[in-house]
Design an enzyme around this catalytic site. Structure first.
Site, mmCIF file in Angstrom:
data_model
loop_
_atom_site.group_PDB
_atom_site.id
_atom_site.type_symbol
_atom_site.label_atom_id
_atom_site.label_comp_id
_atom_site.label_asym_id
_atom_site.label_seq_id
_atom_site.Cartn_x
_atom_site.Cartn_y
_atom_site.Cartn_z
ATOM 1 N N CYS A 1 -17.476 -28.691 28.062
ATOM 2 C CA CYS A 1 -17.689 -29.343 29.351
ATOM 3 C C CYS A 1 -16.943 -28.564 30.426
ATOM 4 O O CYS A 1 -15.819 -28.133 30.164
ATOM 5 C CB CYS A 1 -17.143 -30.760 29.302
ATOM 6 S SG CYS A 1 -16.982 -31.544 30.899
ATOM 7 N N PRO A 2 -17.468 -28.397 31.604
ATOM 8 C CA PRO A 2 -18.752 -28.898 32.090
ATOM 9 C C PRO A 2 -19.862 -27.853 32.046
ATOM 10 O O PRO A 2 -20.825 -27.966 32.789
ATOM 11 C CB PRO A 2 -18.425 -29.250 33.542
ATOM 12 C CG PRO A 2 -17.459 -28.186 33.953
ATOM 13 C CD PRO A 2 -16.689 -27.807 32.710
#
Lengths: 354, 91
Positions: free
Chosen positions: B27-28
């Site tokens: 992430c992200p």
């Protein structure tokens, strides 16, 4: 013929804002939305966010809601588009050698603000927009949010007059958006200081309930333990030679500096073992045999006595730590050594701990 | 056989127009890649995103809500999630 004169519709001005998803940036965006402006949020991924790291570890008992991306959540709640941007290598280089230095830990707050606001200005130039805003509050943070720092940041970003801080605007010089009437200064706020009372009151008034606890505590660079490891790394490696993976590894495991040229990272649990596995590459890796054992990754090239010490430390954190001797495998590529050692004592270990 | 995950709307038997594999990415990055991929698609087309990050089940609907796309739901197959996004008229 109609006697109604057609007046051209007033252009809707577009504000580009830094949205971390915390309460301040959320409120700053909301203040501008209340004035009818178009708002676009930018959320920078720096690589030092604690939430992101917890996600990478993927511990099964972690509540996923605590690991969500707060910028995306804020954008959804506010009804504004959020663009997630990877701060990338340029950010790492800035962190390793910040022009304005570090705060109490490894936090280059002034340079970080300059980096992001500069990025927002660049985004605005490429994608359209009239000005940049942030959720900064005058006097809230000691390094980056006093009057002199706010002015310095604006100046160095090259958008003087076009950087609006809606939460503290009434204490600051009017910006161009205010002077040109794009934004009504009277409806901007005059919040200062570290108390969050006014922000809390506004959030209640606007029904903003779902936000992370305000503290700034989600950045590794402001964390005491991370900072020790970070500065140790800078001390022992030429800054220009430090790689992204080395900084990622500062976030995980127990760290011990054994010699100026050798450092080890000992995993703390199964999730960290899995995480460290991804970074084995061709370096040394230690593991106690026939029992639950952490993986120990080695940075540097240890000589024979140092390899025995690493084996003893690995044994100390294995399930056989109470036994007089533990057999440890030391591997480097295809090479494997077996080392039989007594686990190191906690007292002896302290001298090496970072 | 894929099962529907809890907490997300079950995806109907949708046919994706494009697939984006973000398995193993932290992430992200999966959201950044999704954003880039969707930008190259036509309004109404469906993107299928593969991920092994369970928190994406929270982030992807939020990203869709904020950007004007439609989150159609997800299916789970083993350790992977398949999320479906219909491109909307971007804000």
């Amino acid at each position: 013929m109609s006697d109604v004169t057609e007046v051209p519709a007033r252009r809707r001005f577009k504000a580009i804002g830094l949205i971390s998803g915390g309460l301040d940036s959320t409120l700053a965006a909301r203040v501008l939305l209340e004035q009818g402006l178009e708002v676009v949020g930018l959320h920078f991924s720096t690589g030092f966010c604690m939430n992101d790291h917890r996600r990478a570890l993927a511990r099964p008992d972690e509540d996923p809601r605590r690991m969500r991306n707060e910028g995306l959540r804020a954008g959804a709640d506010l009804g504004i588009p959020i663009e997630v941007l990877d701060a990338g290598e340029a950010y790492l280089r800035m962190v390793l050698d910040p022009k304005h230095g570090y705060g109490k830990r490894a936090n280059p707050c002034i340079d970080c603000r300059i980096f992001m606001i500069h990025g927002a200005a660049e985004y605005m130039r490429q994608n359209g927009g009239d000005f940049v805003f942030t959720g900064e509050v005058l006097g809230q943070r000691p390094m980056s949010q006093h009057m002199q720092a706010l002015r310095l940041i604006e100046k160095e970003c090259g958008i003087e007059g076009y950087l609006l801080r809606p939460l503290s605007a009434q204490h600051l010089l009017p910006t161009m958006p205010e002077r040109l009437g794009w934004v009504d200064r009277e409806r901007l706020l005059g919040i200062t200081g570290r108390s969050r009372k006014e922000q809390m009151s506004l959030s209640e008034q606007w029904g903003i309930q779902d936000y992370p606890q305000p503290s700034g505590g989600c950045c590794f660079l402001a964390d005491e333990n991370f900072a020790k490891r970070f500065h140790d790394k800078r001390e022992h490696t030429p800054v220009e030679a430090i790689r992204r993976e080395e900084l990622i590894l500062l976030k995980v495991g127990r760290h011990f500096r054994l010699t100026p040229g050798v450092k080890i990272i000992v995993a703390r649990d199964e999730s960290e073992n899995r995480f460290l596995e991804r970074f084995r590459n061709g370096g040394w890796c230690f593991e106690a045999l026939d029992c639950g054992s952490p993986i120990t990754l080695v940075e540097g090239d240890p000589d024979e006595p140092t390899r025995r010490l690493i084996a003893a430390i690995t044994a100390r954190y294995s399930d056989r730590r109470h036994e007089p001797f533990v057999e440890v495998a030391a591997r480097q590529g295809d090479r494997e050594e077996r080392i039989l050692v007594p686990p190191v004592s906690d007292g002896a270990l302290q001298a090496y701990r970072l | 056989m894929p099962t529907h995950d809890r907490g997300a709307d079950p995806a109907p038997e949708v046919r994706s127009d494009a697939v984006l594999d973000t398995v193993g990415l932290f992430c992200p990055v999966p959201i950044i890649r999704t954003s880039e991929r969707v930008r190259r698609m036509q309004t109404g087309e469906i993107l299928e995103v593969l991920s092994d990050d369970r928190v994406i089940l929270i982030d992807m609907p939020a990203w869709c809500r904020s950007t004007g796309h439609t989150y159609l739901g997800s299916r789970q197959g083993g350790a992977e999630y398949h999320l479906f996004v219909r491109k909307g008229g971007e804000r």
